[in-house]
Design an enzyme around this catalytic site. Structure first.
Site, PDB file in Angstrom:
ATOM      1  N   LYS A 120       0.815  -1.212   0.000  1.00 23.90           N
ATOM      2  CA  LYS A 120       0.000   0.000   0.000  1.00 23.90           C
ATOM      3  C   LYS A 120       0.857   1.273   0.000  1.00 23.90           C
ATOM      4  CE  LYS A 120      -4.001  -2.318   0.894  1.00 23.90           C
ATOM      5  NZ  LYS A 120      -3.634  -3.730   1.081  1.00 23.90           N
TER       6      LYS A 120
HETATM    7  C1  PLP Z   1      -4.307  -4.930   0.698  1.00 15.64           C
HETATM    8  C2  PLP Z   1      -3.522  -6.174   0.720  1.00 15.64           C
HETATM    9  C3  PLP Z   1      -3.750  -7.222  -0.222  1.00 15.64           C
HETATM   10  C4  PLP Z   1      -4.887  -7.199  -1.215  1.00 15.64           C
HETATM   11  O1  PLP Z   1      -4.797  -6.187  -2.191  1.00 15.64           O
HETATM   12  P1  PLP Z   1      -6.080  -5.792  -3.035  1.00 15.64           P
HETATM   13  O2  PLP Z   1      -5.658  -4.680  -3.910  1.00 15.64           O
HETATM   14  O3  PLP Z   1      -7.132  -5.386  -2.043  1.00 15.64           O
HETATM   15  O4  PLP Z   1      -6.504  -6.998  -3.801  1.00 15.64           O
HETATM   16  C5  PLP Z   1      -2.902  -8.309  -0.196  1.00 15.64           C
HETATM   17  N1  PLP Z   1      -1.895  -8.409   0.708  1.00 15.64           N
HETATM   18  C6  PLP Z   1      -1.657  -7.437   1.618  1.00 15.64           C
HETATM   19  C7  PLP Z   1      -0.545  -7.618   2.582  1.00 15.64           C
HETATM   20  C8  PLP Z   1      -2.454  -6.289   1.661  1.00 15.64           C
HETATM   21  O5  PLP Z   1      -2.214  -5.329   2.580  1.00 15.64           O
END
Ligand code: PLP
Length: 468
Positions: A120
């Protein structure tokens, strides 16, 4: 070649009723007023010469070339380059998203070298800066409101730390996120960051935000903004590392990207990279036991079941918001999207049309990893390769192995550092040497957060006091 210098991308809603917007308005608007998601009116195609030249470019230079066709003249090329440069300064790897080679047919694409140890950061570091650029230029200010089940909140807080044009209010469910996830958020000591622990679950937090945002007058008079996972800029940022990783691998046409998926943002970016001209074989949707998307690809059955708690909490999701963007792209039919989304909201289910399902199956495969499979993969990689996987990455690897053959090149997106899920992982491998000093230090720092009841007026009070 990429699109002409002066191109300016227009964005429209998947449900066809909201007004069309340019880039700047799209990132501040978030959700479209008709409930849909904004999508570019066409996919810009990068020429094969340009894509070939990426192998000699840095991550930041590739990002610039990927972003440019989506922006417009509200930002100059030099400013964009500068924002990209600063966005990726706080990463612990010069390559930003380094590839870890396991053998000639298998890689991990490490997306966790940002300040809060999950992918993120790659989008949030950029969004905070580009929002700040527009706000400062326009002498404006925004109050960002978000709910988190763990990783988005900390990435937002580190992105907006000390940014004067924004206050950030993050709601998390009291006592229901991992202590390390919480401490990443609450140990930041910055005037503009307010952590609110709500006595309820994640859905309660999300509902409070939705209710506050549905009050148009309150939203306007308090300059509220959102940075949730449907924000177009988040998807755009994530396209870069598909181009980056393919440029670093020979025979990239044989790559299968396996992506642990919840809200479908990360993997949608991979689909878009293909639409923009990147050549690779397939995208694999990797889910844990909350496998609504795996079911949808196999049978068309998109029915919401109760969320079960797993060791990969960031993908414990049933409402996979960004999937709407893919279904829209498969048919370009806003009426159809309105229909199925209405049915999903009312009945908790839709059945994907045969036409859309066969289109999607050309680009995607899918699979589910059980809790036992996640454990086995974590242990196996530790023993065989001396690599410690986080549980989300393990979901990606496990599903990727089931959906690839010996001739493919499996690239699994490694979405989090194992230290962020240290309790789960250390138990499985009976070792805790992967826990970094940064995470250990969090345990000694003072935490700042407010605790509130699951009550919208209490949350509004907190916002009002800060905003006035
Ligand atoms: C947010 C997240 C995901 C999933 O990503 P999306 O874009 O919601 O599919 C997978 N792994 C981790 C560690 C995350 O923080």
């Amino acid at each position: 070649m990429i699109m002409t210098e002066s191109s300016s991308m227009i964005y429209k809603s998947t449900r066809g009723k909201a007004r069309e917007l340019g880039f700047k308005d799209v990132i501040f608007e978030g959700l479209a007023s008709d409930g849909g998601l904004y999508v570019p009116s066409s996919w810009p195609v990068l020429g094969s010469k340009l894509i070939e030249s990426f192998s000699d470019m840095s991550y930041q230079e590739i990002a610039y070339n990927v972003f440019k066709p989506y922006l417009d003249d509200t930002i100059s090329e030099d400013t964009l380059k500068e924002i990209i440069h600063y966005s990726y300064k706080n990463f612990t790897s010069n390559e930003i998203t380094p590839l870890r080679k396991i053998n000639n047919n298998e890689y991990l694409l490490e997306l966790f070298h940002g300040p809060t140890y999950a992918f993120k950061d790659i989008a949030m570091q950029f969004i905070s800066r580009i929002m700040d650029y527009y706000l400062t230029r326009d002498n404006s200010h925004i109050n960002i409101l978000g709910a988190t089940s763990g990783d988005t909140g900390s990435a937002a807080i580190y992105g907006f730390e000390n940014i004067k044009s924004s206050n950030v209010f993050i709601l998390h469910p009291y006592n229901l996120i991992s202590p390390t996830q919480r401490k990443f958020m609450t140990t930041i000591n910055s005037e503009n960051i307010i952590n609110i622990a709500v006595k309820g679950n994640f859905d309660d937090c999300q509902n409070i935000i939705k209710e506050i945002f549905s009050d148009e007058e309150y939203k306007k008079s308090n300059n509220l903004g959102a940075i949730n996972s449907i924000n177009w800029a988040r998807i755009m940022c994530q396209i870069t590392y598909y181009f980056y990783s393919a440029s670093r691998i020979k025979d990239n046409e044989n790559i299968i990207y396996s992506v642990p998926t919840g809200n479908f943002g990360d993997i949608l970016a991979g689909y878009i990279s293909k639409k923009m001209g990147l050549k690779f074989k397939k995208l694999n949707i990797a889910t844990n036991e909350n496998n609504i998307l795996d079911r949808t690809l196999r049978s068309g059955d998109h029915s919401i079941k109760g969320v079960v708690s797993t060791t990969s909490p960031s993908i414990d999701i049933q409402i996979s918001s960004n999937f709407e963007r893919l279904v829209y792209d498969s048919c370009k039919d806003s009426k159809y999207i309105q229909e199925i989304m209405h049915s999903l909201k009312k009945e908790g289910v839709f059945n994907l049309s045969e036409k859309s399902r066969s289109y999607i199956n050309n680009y995607f495969s899918s699979d589910t990893a059980t809790e036992d499979e996640v454990k086995d993969i974590i242990l196996q990689y530790y023993v065989d390769h001396d690599i410690t996987l986080d549980p989300h990455t393990a979901v990606g690897v496990s599903c990727g192995k089931k959906q690839s053959t010996a001739n493919d090149i499996l690239v699994t997106l490694s979405t989090a550092h194992p230290a962020k899920f240290k309790d789960t992982v250390s138990k499985i491998i009976s070792n805790d040497s992967f826990i970094t000093d940064k995470v250990k230090n969090l345990d000694t720092m003072e935490e700042n957060m407010m605790i509130a009841n699951n009550n919208i007026e209490e949350i509004k009070d907190i916002i009002n006091k800060k905003v006035s």
